[in-house]
Design an enzyme around this catalytic site. Structure first.
Site, PDB file in Angstrom:
ATOM      1  N   GLU A  80       0.836  -1.214   0.000  1.00  0.00           N
ATOM      2  CA  GLU A  80       0.000   0.000   0.000  1.00  0.00           C
ATOM      3  C   GLU A  80       0.872   1.265   0.000  1.00  0.00           C
ATOM      4  OE1 GLU A  80      -2.333   0.185   3.526  1.00  0.00           O
ATOM      5  OE2 GLU A  80      -3.690   1.722   2.763  1.00  0.00           O
ATOM      6  N   CYS A  98      -5.658  -3.057   2.054  1.00  0.00           N
ATOM      7  CA  CYS A  98      -5.433  -3.140   3.497  1.00  0.00           C
ATOM      8  C   CYS A  98      -6.677  -3.379   4.367  1.00  0.00           C
ATOM      9  CB  CYS A  98      -4.647  -1.929   4.014  1.00  0.00           C
ATOM     10  SG  CYS A  98      -3.859  -2.359   5.565  1.00  0.00           S
ATOM     11  N   LYS A 112      -9.424   2.362  -2.186  1.00  0.00           N
ATOM     12  CA  LYS A 112      -9.624   1.700  -0.889  1.00  0.00           C
ATOM     13  C   LYS A 112     -11.082   1.862  -0.442  1.00  0.00           C
ATOM     14  CE  LYS A 112      -7.145   1.326   3.531  1.00  0.00           C
ATOM     15  NZ  LYS A 112      -5.918   1.784   4.258  1.00  0.00           N
TER      16      LYS A 112
HETATM   17  N1  URP Z   1      -3.350   0.703   6.190  1.00  0.00           N
HETATM   18  C1  URP Z   1      -4.405   0.270   6.925  1.00  0.00           C
HETATM   19  O1  URP Z   1      -5.544   0.311   6.495  1.00  0.00           O
HETATM   20  N2  URP Z   1      -4.132  -0.208   8.166  1.00  0.00           N
HETATM   21  C2  URP Z   1      -5.179  -0.370   9.155  1.00  0.00           C
HETATM   22  C3  URP Z   1      -4.742  -1.306  10.232  1.00  0.00           C
HETATM   23  C4  URP Z   1      -5.055  -2.741   9.869  1.00  0.00           C
HETATM   24  O2  URP Z   1      -6.067  -2.964   9.212  1.00  0.00           O
HETATM   25  O3  URP Z   1      -4.288  -3.639  10.245  1.00  0.00           O
END
Ligand code: URP
Length: 387
Positions: free
Chosen positions: A121, A235, A198
């Protein structure tokens, strides 16, 4: 917690060989020490990787031979990486040093015969969204279609005949210069096929991303490429099974999950969510996590009780691939840059659908009806109590 290289390494160190085979079969669905599951690369690839101190791991997922269809063998690549310049270096130096590093890793992937590749990401910048600072970080946002990062990736995609999925921070100049968390999908011809954004934005721990961008309005696109139908679940969207479901409903055969997450928050979830998505939706899932620790000049807090601090914690890498039958590859390291190359026969997707019948028994109509009720203001949960 002191950083360690991988869970696999600890298992191999302390479990006797004959027991280890049983543990591996239970954990991975394979005897992952069986050499037939690993790929042999040209010595040139290994030399290149050694020079770059890039860990390269491989795995092979076979499928049944079919009489009426040829195998559809593709090599899937996943790159995890740490940043190069410190976060207080000039923006251009930070971005361009990452483009240079990843371009060298993509050259190794090409030597390993990778056909379709994804990075982590917002790979071309530090994961600065913990700071809640708009400046200088939103300067990393660039046009998805023809910004400097996409231009560099387009050149490599055409040169290496490789589909490249490039997750970046997007500046949407056509809609008020809005910023998005985006993945650009570039064909092996070098053309941009399209982009996806996203779908779910976190508000957990230091993941203060809702300060920067909104949830996507682009739905669940699946991109029809020469090396399979691919999708991207960015993510935090990995925590939402419905998000994975829709990529499957739209016909994805490979779903990439470019991520950035830390050991203090999600490491226990990591081996489960993308793997379960592959099982439930009969496709290959590719979980890719950032690696390293990134320090920021100004300390910050996120209202979760922690005292002010300068970093997110440790991004634990551990990227891995799961096949539609639930078998998974060993993970990349928790602490270093890596390239995972997985050879897969995409025919396995339909073979598992036939074997398990999940798509046949899925009841989308039932869920659609129930969800349509659940989103109504007057929704009453279906609870039945003793009379
Ligand atoms: N980049 C991101 O969405 N991280 C959120 C934390 C997770 O989902 O582990």
């Amino acid at each position: 917690m002191a950083q360690f290289n991988s869970i696999e390494e600890i298992l191999e160190k302390y479990i006797p060989k004959e027991e280890l085979q049983k543990v591996h079969r239970g954990l991975y669905g394979f005897d992952i020490q069986d050499p037939s599951h690993y790929l042999k690369f040209d010595p040139k690839a290994k030399d290149l990787a050694d020079k770059l101190k890039l860990e390269v791991k491989s795995f092979r997922f076979p499928a049944l031979a079919e009489e009426l269809r040829k195998p559809r063998i593709v090599r899937i690549g996943a790159i995890q990486n740490s940043i190069v310049e410190p976060t207080d270096a000039p923006i251009r130096a930070q971005r361009d040093s990452l483009i240079k590093k990843i371009s060298s890793y993509i050259a190794v992937a090409a030597e390993c015969g990778v056909n379709v590749l994804c990075m982590q990401e917002t790979w071309n910048m530090p994961f600065a969204f913990c700071t809640r600072e708009k400046h200088p970080w939103t300067q990393f946002a660039e046009s998805a279609e023809d910004g400097p990062t996409t231009q560099a990736m387009r050149q490599l995609a055409g040169r290496y005949n490789m589909v490249i999925v490039s997750p970046i921070l997007e500046r949407d100049e056509s809609h008020g210069d809005t910023v998005w968390n985006t993945a650009v999908v570039i064909s092996n011809t070098g053309k941009v096929i399209g982009k996806t954004r996203k779908n779910h934005i976190p508000r957990v721990g230091d993941f203060n991303e809702s300060t920067y961008y909104m949830e996507s309005e682009l739905g669940h696109p699946v991109f029809d490429t020469q090396f399979g139908r691919i999708a991207v679940n960015i993510c935090y969207g990995r925590h939402h099974p419905q998000n994975w479901l829709m990529y499957g409903v739209n016909g994805a055969e490979i779903v990439f999950n470019p991520s950035a997450t830390v050991d203090s928050l999600s490491e226990a979830f990591w081996p489960i969510e993308a793997r379960n998505a592959a099982i439930a939706n009969n496709y290959f899932s590719v979980a890719i996590n950032r690696v390293g620790t990134e320090n920021f000049a100004h300390e910050f807090t996120s209202g979760d009780g922690r005292s002010a601090h300068h970093d997110f914690g440790h991004f634990y890498g551990s990227s891995y691939v799961t096949a539609p039958n639930g078998a998974r590859s060993p993970g990349l390291s928790r602490v270093s840059d890596g390239l995972l190359v997985v050879e897969a026969d995409l025919n396995l997707c339909r073979q598992v659908k036939d074997q398990w019948g999940f798509r046949m028994t899925q009841r989308l109509d039932l869920y659609a009806e129930s969800l349509a009720k659940a989103v109504k203001p007057d929704f009453q949960p279906q609870i039945i109590a003793e009379k």
